[in-house]
Design an enzyme around this catalytic site. Structure first.
Site, PDB file in Angstrom:
ATOM      1  N   TYR A 107       0.834  -1.203   0.000  1.00 20.09           N
ATOM      2  CA  TYR A 107       0.000   0.000   0.000  1.00 20.09           C
ATOM      3  C   TYR A 107       0.866   1.249   0.000  1.00 20.09           C
ATOM      4  CZ  TYR A 107      -4.132  -2.710   1.342  1.00 20.09           C
ATOM      5  OH  TYR A 107      -5.184  -3.594   1.353  1.00 20.09           O
ATOM      6  N   TYR A 147      -0.530 -10.125   0.369  1.00 22.81           N
ATOM      7  CA  TYR A 147       0.559  -9.654   1.242  1.00 22.81           C
ATOM      8  C   TYR A 147       0.518 -10.376   2.579  1.00 22.81           C
ATOM      9  CZ  TYR A 147      -3.134  -6.474   3.019  1.00 22.81           C
ATOM     10  OH  TYR A 147      -4.299  -5.942   3.527  1.00 22.81           O
ATOM     11  N   ARG A 158      -2.893 -12.198   3.486  1.00 17.03           N
ATOM     12  CA  ARG A 158      -4.166 -11.709   2.944  1.00 17.03           C
ATOM     13  C   ARG A 158      -4.220 -12.028   1.451  1.00 17.03           C
ATOM     14  NH1 ARG A 158      -7.544  -7.999   4.404  1.00 17.03           N
ATOM     15  NH2 ARG A 158      -8.834  -9.708   3.707  1.00 17.03           N
ATOM     16  N   HIS A 161      -7.315  -8.430  -2.597  1.00 21.78           N
ATOM     17  CA  HIS A 161      -8.635  -7.890  -2.227  1.00 21.78           C
ATOM     18  C   HIS A 161      -8.643  -6.388  -2.476  1.00 21.78           C
ATOM     19  CE1 HIS A 161      -6.089  -7.385   1.317  1.00 21.78           C
ATOM     20  NE2 HIS A 161      -6.790  -6.286   1.566  1.00 21.78           N
ATOM     21  N   HIS A 163     -10.557  -2.861  -0.950  1.00 23.49           N
ATOM     22  CA  HIS A 163     -11.398  -2.283   0.106  1.00 23.49           C
ATOM     23  C   HIS A 163     -12.418  -1.332  -0.516  1.00 23.49           C
ATOM     24  CE1 HIS A 163      -8.787  -3.581   3.500  1.00 23.49           C
ATOM     25  NE2 HIS A 163      -7.854  -3.534   2.569  1.00 23.49           N
TER      26      HIS A 163
HETATM   27 FE   FE2 Z   1      -6.006  -4.649   2.683  1.00 21.16          FE
END
Ligand code: FE2
Length: 239
Positions: A107, A147, A158, A161, A163
């Site tokens: 991110y 990640y 995870r 995906h 959000h």
């Molecule tokens: Fe996330």
């Protein structure tokens, strides 16, 4: 003032357990005492008004930082779907925000600074759009990478995906959730997806693959993901 009848309650088993064992953030963010229920006022039922005019919208191309800039690394995806209420009617003019990791699973956020995966200078990873008259939204992006969740004893990763944050017709239809990709092996071990007790609820979080011939362009992989903001068929909340 009490809310009108049409604010159908959630089907609880299709909503996630808000305290997820082994996921510290869920413990910190979940109230430890029962919620105090107070009557909804006009503010909750009707507001916020004209949000689409107050916020900058039309940012539905996440594949570039700005028009004309180089494209981000990764596989191009076209994500579209409809925002619906409990009666399957379109929720129009709703502000829908998305954010995601880059193709390497990182991110653009200081909280992710310990992540050894590379940044992509051509990817920022967030967007905002408004649903149209049919409740439809669409955005172009790159497929987010999986990640690892740091400091987790079971080596939890995870899955890819995206959000979502949605304000339907007002605060009564506020939804923060996540969209998963179909066929991902990591979906089966994701503690957040598994936190939804009901299988049908979990299925509502996974997008459908769009057949290639239904897409207007050949350089993207398409995913269709409808979101229901209230009622017993509501899309489960996320973190
Ligand atoms: Fe996330």
């Amino acid at each position: 003032m009490t809310p009108p009848d049409r604010y159908e309650p959630y089907d609880e088993p299709s909503q996630p357990l808000m305290r997820v064992d082994g996921y510290r953030e869920s413990q910190l963010r979940t109230p430890s005492r029962p919620l105090y229920k107070r009557p909804a006022t006009l503010t909750e039922i009707t507001g916020p008004l004209n949000l689409a005019k107050k916020l900058k919208v039309g940012m539905n191309d996440l594949s570039r930082i700005k028009q004309g800039a180089p494209r981000a690394m990764g596989q191009l995806i076209w994500v579209t779907g409809r925002l619906l209420d409990e009666d399957a009617m379109p929720v129009r003019g709703s502000v829908l925000e998305v954010w995601q990791a880059n193709a390497a699973g990182r991110y653009v956020h200081k909280a992710d600074s310990g992540n050894p995966a590379p940044q992509d200078p051509n990817f920022f990873g967030s967007g905002r759009c408004v649903t149209d008259r049919e409740g439809r939204y669409a955005f172009l992006s790159v497929k987010p990478g999986a990640y690892p969740v740091p400091n987790h004893p079971t080596r939890w990763w995870r899955p890819p995906h995206i959000h979502f944050s949605i304000l339907g017709e007002g605060f009564m239809s506020r939804l923060v959730t996540q969209m998963y990709f179909p066929g991902e092996p990591l979906n089966g071990i994701d503690l957040l997806l598994k936190a939804v007790p009901d299988e049908k609820g979990r299925e509502r979080l996974v997008a459908r693959w769009t057949p290639m011939m239904q897409l207007e362009r050949a350089d993207v992989v398409g995913f269709e993901h409808d979101i229901v903001v209230r009622g017993h068929r509501a899309t489960p909340m996320g973190f």
